[in-house]
Design an enzyme around this catalytic site. Structure first.
Site: not given
Ligand code: BGC
Length: 784
Positions: A288
């Site tokens: 993530d």
């Molecule tokens: C989120 C993800 C997301 C990523 C990119 C993160 O903060 O938890 O779900 O895909 O950001 O935006």
């Protein structure tokens, strides 16, 4: 000359590598290996250490020129001139991309959020939230929505959509529950697989996320989720396992939180032992955004790609040079990236149109939104509102400004125009009562706070607080209108969990309004409908007696108002069913004592003491009353269940159950047939019922029947025995229950399993480091 070129082409094709005259970038190349033409090992061998380290790290949050000129500081920027910096921004607003190495034919994978539809600088479609989609219980429809989303990604020149979110609704306060499907792993897994298969049918990728146990937002980056092996395998990992088995997602995203002591992105047991070895996953395992402490540990754990990067490459280079990280580990991680890069539209030189069929996609969003709405209550035939000449009084700010989705990365930034509930009802032909319309429109205009641009971009839009309705106003409006609709609106999103007061529970103003409006309308023999424009579970027990009908519209995407009108008018017969339990009160939620963990303001750990007893597994086993149970939902027609037949009274390798469903009512409709199993409890604690299959019927005309059959195999009977790290189906008597909700069992039959079956032995992994005082059904029973 022409002939010479032809011979050269043939030679290239035959040799498969060394002498192509141009690569995917159209670059003339000499005798360097090329991705797709040469074996992956040769491509890796031709990389410099700097290239390798930059490839396992994303290229940062480099935006397009437009964003760069907006004057705000964007974090995670590549150093000018670095390899990451040299990777082109093809689509402005993509949230991350991998490194391109043109000389080796390595193209970038450009990624975009998120679960409700692609969100970046171009006009896209805001689809219903994941919880709305799972409430359809219709894998074919979810597949179709995936196709629409995937096509938008493809036709805008992107490569991968960061969805589906597959975490379990452990607690109704979970801020991102709206991005997830269910409290049940089977429903969640099947929905996730359908979504991945739909999106990927378009030739673009997905990311199954957040692996695993990212069940809360409070201190998500540091909280340690402490979970027993059994609860992990049976509840939290299971949906992911199903999705990975029934689809082939290009990427799997490791979550922010820790699981049993190790950060998910640094967790060898989770990423390598379970995902890679036990499940045979072949996509890219990535992080993530901006998580984990040590990129070297991440590499060793089997995290192939650190997103969004780009700054971790220096540490990786140093670690290889000092011998702390073996170059083979790096190479292995790169191999997974390259293997999947070859699937992408960029690699295939796809000529995108920039013109996805947004009109068609809006119609599909409308259909799915409506099909996932759940009718909770419908007395005195309040619904459907058959007579279009009726005048509707609209109460609640959400009737005028409807929430189409949640906030954070799951918010669709540049969606098509929102159809508010008022607009949808108007365009279906209803007239709207004027006094209430005027009063609300003025109130909303005057009371909507100024927006902070950065918040608004991610959907954290500040709304006017709910307008209190006084008896005189309700009385005046009830004179002019035939029926009242009251919308209760909620928003939640990334980084914050919900509150009990004023969010899970209705505010005093909301309860007061329902009371005042119901009194006024009922005194004139007129009906009241409550529409819940919410992203997750809320309290309903204390006020549900007041209105005549209650519809959960969820946050149904940009076509919200049209989809609501389709259900209220009866154009579509409601067929949505609850994917999560609606408890009587928050205190009845099994994880209540352990959410969000300790200390509550910034929890370091959260102990899943409820074990496998999540949602209905708890309510059914411990007999805790619900307001509306899992699987529940009404229709404008009635369905009869008959002829339950099992293929055998004894289980060998499989058993088949068939059942006839008949539409006994007066209008066409679809039913969700649910199959639960009660397992013998001679050794392990077992939930009273567990969902083991479900099917949505076709649209059944009045009087029409459909026979549904389910195949039950050993897995469906098995529980996880931690001491043996094995899935075992216990000998004994099983009951198959065919149901319209987990509390509405229509037919049941028993079968017998003579001897225990060892279904699967898995690796011993993710052991808790602390004792967990898990909830038990019968305290004396311990694992044997
Ligand atoms: C989120 C993800 C997301 C990523 C990119 C993160 O903060 O938890 O779900 O895909 O950001 O935006």
């Amino acid at each position: 000359m022409k002939q010479f070129k032809f011979i050269l082409v043939i030679l290239c094709l035959l040799s498969g590598n060394l002498i192509p005259f141009e690569n995917v970038y159209g670059q003339a190349i000499s005798n360097l290996p090329q991705l797709g033409k040469s074996p992956i090992e040769e491509v890796i061998a031709a990389m410099t250490l700097e290239e390798k380290a930059a490839l396992v790290v994303g290229t940062g949050l480099k935006m397009g020129e437009k964003e760069n000129s907006m004057g705000f500081q964007i974090p995670n920027q590549p150093i000018p001139g670095s390899l990451a910096d040299q990777t082109k921004v093809y689509v402005s607003g993509a949230v991350g991309r991998t490194l391109e190495i043109p000389r080796l034919g390595v193209t970038t994978i450009e990624m975009v959020d998120g679960p409700a539809g692609p969100s970046f600088g171009s006009r896209t479609t805001a689809y219903p939230i994941a919880t709305n989609l799972s409430s359809t219980w219709d894998v074919d429809l979810v597949y179709e929505i995936g196709k629409c989303m995937g096509n938008e990604v493809l036709e805008y020149g992107l490569d991968l959509l960061l969805t589906p979110g597959m975490n379990i609704h452990r607690n109704p306060l979970g801020g991102r529950n709206f991005e997830y499907y269910s409290e049940d792993p089977l429903l969640s897994g099947k929905m996730g697989a359908a979504m991945v298969n739909g999106i990927q049918s378009q030739g673009v990728g997905t990311s199954v996320k957040h692996f695993v146990a990212n069940n809360q937002e409070t201190n998500r980056i540091a909280v340690d989720a402490r979970i027993s092996e059994r609860a992990l395998r049976e509840i939290y990992l299971k949906g992911f396992k199903i999705a990975l088995k029934e689809s082939d997602p290009w990427t799997l995203m490791a979550s922010y939180n820790s699981v049993n002591g190790a950060t998910a992105t640094e967790n060898y047991d989770l990423l390598t032992t379970i995902a890679r070895n036990d499940w045979g996953y072949e996509g890219i395992i990535m992080s993530d955004w901006d998580t984990g402490k040590d990129p070297v540990v991440q590499m060793k754990a089997g995290l192939n790609l650190i997103m969004p990067g780009p700054y971790q490459d220096t540490l990786i280079i140093q670690a290889v040079k000092s011998g702390k990280l073996k170059e083979e580990v790096l190479d292995q991680n790169i191999a997974w990236i390259l293997k999947n890069t070859m699937r992408s539209p960029k690699f295939k030189h796809y000529q995108y149109s920039n013109k996805p069929d947004l009109e068609n996609n809006a119609q599909m969003a409308r259909k799915a939104g409506a099909n996932g709405m759940v009718l909770l209550k419908n007395e005195v035939n309040a619904l459907p509102l058959k007579d279009k000449n009726q005048k509707i009084a609209l109460f609640g700010n959400g009737s005028y400004v409807t929430n189409v989705g949640g906030s954070g990365s799951g918010f669709v930034m540049r969606a098509g125009p929102t159809v508010n509930i008022i607009d949808g009802l108007k365009s279906s032909g209803y007239s709207i009562e004027d006094v209430s319309k005027q009063v609300y429109s003025n109130y909303i205009k005057e009371n909507t706070p100024k927006q902070n641009m950065m918040d608004a971009i991610r959907g954290r839009i500040k709304r006017a607080t709910e307008m209190p309705v006084n008896p005189e106003f309700a009385d005046e409006v009830s004179d002019n209108a035939d029926v009242a609709i009251i919308t209760i609106r909620r928003n939640s999103g990334e980084t914050e969990d919900r509150n009990i007061d004023g969010d899970f529970n209705l505010t005093e103003t909301e309860i007061g309004n329902i009371e005042t409006i119901t009194k006024a309308f009922h005194s004139k023999g007129k009906k009241v409908v409550v529409v819940l424009n919410v992203g997750g579970v809320i309290e309903t027990a204390s006020w549900k007696d007041m209105p005549d009908a209650i519809l959960i519209a969820w946050q149904p995407g940009q076509e919200a108002g049209n989809a609501v009108a389709d259900i209220l008018s009866g154009k579509i017969n409601p067929s949505g069913r609850l994917p999560a339990t609606f408890p009587v009160k928050y205190e009845d939620v099994p994880s209540v004592r352990n959410f969000p963990g300790t200390p509550a303001d910034k929890p370091e750990d959260v102990v899943y003491e409820e074990g496998i007893y999540v949602g209905y597994r708890y309510h059914n086993t411990f007999d805790v009353e619900t307001s509306y149970p899992f699987g529940y939902g009404l229709s404008y027609t009635e369905f009869g269940y008959s002829d339950l037949k099992l293929s055998s009274p004894k289980f060998k390798n499989q058993i088949e159950a068939s059942i006839k469903v008949t539409n006994n009512g007066k209008v066409a409709g679809q039913e969700v047939v649910q199959l639960y199993i009660s397992a013998p409890e001679n050794k392990l604690d077992k939930p009273a019922e567990e969902l083991k299959g479900f099917t949505k019927t076709k649209l059944l005309q009045p009087g029409e029947s459909q026979t549904i059959s389910f195949k039950i195999d050993g897995y469906e009977l098995a529980s996880f025995y931690s001491e043996r790290s094995a899935w075992i189906a216990d000998a004994g008597e099983y009951t198959v229950k065919i149901a319209a909700s987990c509390e509405d069992i229509r037919l049941s039959q028993k079968f017998n399993l003579e001897n225990d079956i060892l279904i699967e032995v898995v690796s011993k992994a993710l052991l808790p480091k602390f004792e967990i005082n898990e909830m038990k059904n019968e305290l004396n029973k311990s694992e044997k």
